[in-house]
Design a protein around this motif. Structure first.
Motif, mmCIF file in Angstrom:
data_model
loop_
_atom_site.group_PDB
_atom_site.id
_atom_site.type_symbol
_atom_site.label_atom_id
_atom_site.label_comp_id
_atom_site.label_asym_id
_atom_site.label_seq_id
_atom_site.Cartn_x
_atom_site.Cartn_y
_atom_site.Cartn_z
ATOM 1 N N MET A 4 52.565 33.862 37.606
ATOM 2 C CA MET A 4 52.035 32.548 37.877
ATOM 3 C C MET A 4 50.519 32.622 37.917
ATOM 4 N N MET A 5 49.896 31.504 37.587
ATOM 5 C CA MET A 5 48.434 31.422 37.650
ATOM 6 C C MET A 5 48.037 30.936 39.035
ATOM 7 N N VAL A 6 47.070 31.638 39.638
ATOM 8 C CA VAL A 6 46.521 31.268 40.935
ATOM 9 C C VAL A 6 45.011 31.201 40.779
ATOM 10 N N VAL A 7 44.429 30.109 41.263
ATOM 11 C CA VAL A 7 42.975 30.003 41.310
ATOM 12 C C VAL A 7 42.556 30.391 42.721
ATOM 13 N N VAL A 8 41.670 31.374 42.822
ATOM 14 C CA VAL A 8 41.192 31.859 44.114
ATOM 15 C C VAL A 8 39.727 31.459 44.243
ATOM 16 N N THR A 9 39.407 30.761 45.323
ATOM 17 C CA THR A 9 38.020 30.384 45.598
ATOM 18 C C THR A 9 37.645 30.916 46.965
ATOM 19 N N TYR A 10 36.375 31.261 47.126
ATOM 20 C CA TYR A 10 35.960 31.775 48.429
ATOM 21 C C TYR A 10 34.566 31.325 48.781
ATOM 22 N N ASP A 11 34.322 31.278 50.079
ATOM 23 C CA ASP A 11 33.010 30.971 50.631
ATOM 24 C C ASP A 11 32.776 31.956 51.762
ATOM 25 N N VAL A 12 31.868 32.877 51.544
ATOM 26 C CA VAL A 12 31.568 33.906 52.534
ATOM 27 C C VAL A 12 30.184 33.626 53.110
ATOM 28 N N ASP A 13 30.086 33.578 54.423
ATOM 29 C CA ASP A 13 28.821 33.323 55.108
ATOM 30 C C ASP A 13 27.914 34.538 54.968
ATOM 31 N N VAL A 14 26.802 34.362 54.267
ATOM 32 C CA VAL A 14 25.881 35.476 54.033
ATOM 33 C C VAL A 14 24.580 35.323 54.821
ATOM 34 N N LYS A 46 41.758 41.879 40.130
ATOM 35 C CA LYS A 46 43.025 41.187 39.870
ATOM 36 C C LYS A 46 42.921 40.025 38.899
ATOM 37 N N GLY A 47 41.697 39.525 38.663
ATOM 38 C CA GLY A 47 41.593 38.327 37.850
ATOM 39 C C GLY A 47 40.307 38.234 37.067
ATOM 40 N N VAL A 48 40.033 37.037 36.569
ATOM 41 C CA VAL A 48 38.870 36.763 35.738
ATOM 42 C C VAL A 48 37.983 35.764 36.463
ATOM 43 N N ARG A 49 36.696 36.103 36.580
ATOM 44 C CA ARG A 49 35.747 35.190 37.212
ATOM 45 C C ARG A 49 35.474 34.041 36.237
ATOM 46 N N VAL A 50 35.670 32.801 36.705
ATOM 47 C CA VAL A 50 35.404 31.636 35.870
ATOM 48 C C VAL A 50 34.226 30.816 36.406
ATOM 49 N N GLN A 51 33.836 31.030 37.631
ATOM 50 C CA GLN A 51 32.654 30.455 38.262
ATOM 51 C C GLN A 51 32.169 31.500 39.266
ATOM 52 N N ASN A 52 31.050 31.270 39.923
ATOM 53 C CA ASN A 52 30.508 32.283 40.830
ATOM 54 C C ASN A 52 31.507 32.749 41.879
ATOM 55 N N SER A 53 32.183 31.844 42.528
ATOM 56 C CA SER A 53 33.137 32.209 43.583
ATOM 57 C C SER A 53 34.532 31.709 43.268
ATOM 58 N N VAL A 54 34.875 31.683 41.978
ATOM 59 C CA VAL A 54 36.173 31.173 41.537
ATOM 60 C C VAL A 54 36.778 32.151 40.534
ATOM 61 N N PHE A 55 38.022 32.526 40.786
ATOM 62 C CA PHE A 55 38.734 33.453 39.902
ATOM 63 C C PHE A 55 40.075 32.861 39.494
ATOM 64 N N GLU A 56 40.490 33.138 38.267
ATOM 65 C CA GLU A 56 41.837 32.845 37.800
ATOM 66 C C GLU A 56 42.586 34.168 37.787
ATOM 67 N N VAL A 57 43.741 34.181 38.438
ATOM 68 C CA VAL A 57 44.513 35.409 38.616
ATOM 69 C C VAL A 57 45.949 35.167 38.175
ATOM 70 N N LEU A 58 46.479 36.064 37.358
ATOM 71 C CA LEU A 58 47.885 36.027 36.987
ATOM 72 C C LEU A 58 48.633 37.070 37.817
ATOM 73 N N VAL A 59 49.538 36.617 38.678
ATOM 74 C CA VAL A 59 50.289 37.509 39.562
ATOM 75 C C VAL A 59 51.697 36.974 39.763
ATOM 76 N N ASP A 60 52.579 37.853 40.205
ATOM 77 C CA ASP A 60 53.881 37.397 40.675
ATOM 78 C C ASP A 60 53.768 37.196 42.190
ATOM 79 N N GLN A 61 54.842 36.795 42.835
ATOM 80 C CA GLN A 61 54.789 36.486 44.269
ATOM 81 C C GLN A 61 54.398 37.714 45.095
#
Length: 96
Positions: free
Chosen positions: A1-11, A30-45
Motif C-alpha cells: 500500500m502507498m503511505v504518505v508520511v509527513t513530519y514536523d520536527v521542532d528545530v 523506506k520511501g521517496v522524498r517528494v517534498q522537504n518533509s513529505v515521503f511516499e512509501v510503499l509498505v505492507d501492514q
C-alpha cells in the motif's frame, strides 16, 4: 500500500536538528522524498507498523509530529500533481 508520511520536527533547540536528521534518514530508507518533509512509501501492514515504531522512537512527542496518510493499493488514482512529478510503481521501482 502507498503511505504518505509527513513530519514536523521542532528545530528551535539543538537536539531538534538531530531528531530531524534521524527522522529523515528513517523515511529515506523506506520511501521517496517528494517534498522537504513529505515521503511516499510503499509498505505492507507489517512494514508500516515497523516504520511507525522506528519513527516514534526518533521523535519527542511533546514537540514533534508525524502524520501517515494511507492511500491503499490503488494509489495511482488518488495522486494528482503539477510540475515535476515522481511516480512509484507497486513493485517499488522509481520512475522519473
Amino acid at each position: 500500500m502507498m503511505v504518505v508520511v509527513t513530519y514536523d520536527v521542532d528545530v528551535t533547540q539543538p537536539a531538534g536538528a538531530k531528531r530531524l536528521r534521524r527522522v529523515a534518514r528513517i523515511c529515506e530508507s523506506k520511501g521517496v522524498r517528494v517534498q522537504n518533509s513529505v515521503f511516499e512509501v510503499l509498505v505492507d501492514q507489517a512494514g508500516l507498523t515497523q516504520l511507525k515504531l522506528r519513527l516514534q522512537s526518533a521523535i519527542d512527542p511533546k514537540q514533534d509530529s508525524i502524520r501517515f496518510y494511507l492511500l491503499g493499493t490503488h494509489y495511482q488514482r488518488r495522486i494528482d500533481s503539477l510540475g515535476k512529478a515522481l511516480h512509484i510503481q507497486q513493485d517499488g521501482d522509481l520512475i522519473l
